[in-house]
Design a protein around this motif. Structure first.
Motif, short mmCIF file in Angstrom:
data_model
loop_
_atom_site.label_atom_id
_atom_site.label_comp_id
_atom_site.label_asym_id
_atom_site.label_seq_id
_atom_site.Cartn_x
_atom_site.Cartn_y
_atom_site.Cartn_z
N SER A 6 -40.26 29.06 33.92
CA SER A 6 -38.91 29.17 34.46
C SER A 6 -37.91 28.85 33.36
CB SER A 6 -38.68 28.18 35.61
OG SER A 6 -39.55 28.44 36.68
N ALA A 37 -32.20 31.19 42.66
CA ALA A 37 -33.37 31.55 41.86
C ALA A 37 -33.74 33.02 42.05
CB ALA A 37 -34.56 30.69 42.26
N SER A 48 -39.52 32.89 36.32
CA SER A 48 -38.39 32.65 37.21
C SER A 48 -37.14 32.30 36.42
CB SER A 48 -38.68 31.46 38.14
OG SER A 48 -39.80 31.69 38.94
N LYS A 50 -33.66 30.11 37.30
CA LYS A 50 -33.24 29.16 38.33
C LYS A 50 -32.03 28.36 37.89
CE LYS A 50 -37.92 28.31 40.04
NZ LYS A 50 -37.80 28.98 41.30
#
Length: 125
Positions: A6, A37, A48, A50
């Motif tokens: 992430s 997200a 990801s 976020k």
């Protein structure tokens, strides 16, 4: 073994404009999204973007980058074009990097939040 990665963003909608296009070139698709997200992968989440859980502004890591595997050099080129067309900043155009490996072909970009990402292949085609 890495399960997922992430990176932080200050604006999920803006970051998605870039990552939706860039990651599609690598065969990843948006699996889920919210105001906080966006998760990408094939059948499970691999990457990801976020907003930070602590509520502080997102910042990129100096000296760090994420390299996505590309199957061939044409995909490295497409990744770079998509990134620049969707808010990315060039950090190293597509090309051979013989200092890493004779067949190492990569392209580097900064996303809209300053995270450095790369597409790379070691294929000779």
């Amino acid at each position: 073994m890495i399960d997922h990665i992430s990176v932080g963003t200050n604006d999920v909608a803006l970051a998605r404009l870039s990552y939706d296009a860039v990651l599609a070139e690598l065969g990843l698709r948006l699996l889920s999204s919210s105001e906080r997200a966006a998760d990408y992968g094939v059948s499970s989440i691999l990457f990801s973007i976020k907003t930070p859980h602590d509520g502080q502004p997102a910042s990129s890591g100096n000296g760090s980058h994420i390299a996505f595997s590309a199957g061939k050099r044409a995909i490295v080129d497409a990744f770079h074009r998509a990134a620049l067309a969707h808010g990315g900043i060039d950090a190293g155009p597509p090309g051979l990097r013989p200092e890493y490996d004779a067949h190492y072909c990569g392209a580097f970009v900064f996303d809209p939040d300053g995270n450095k990402i790369e597409a790379v292949t070691r294929s000779s085609r």
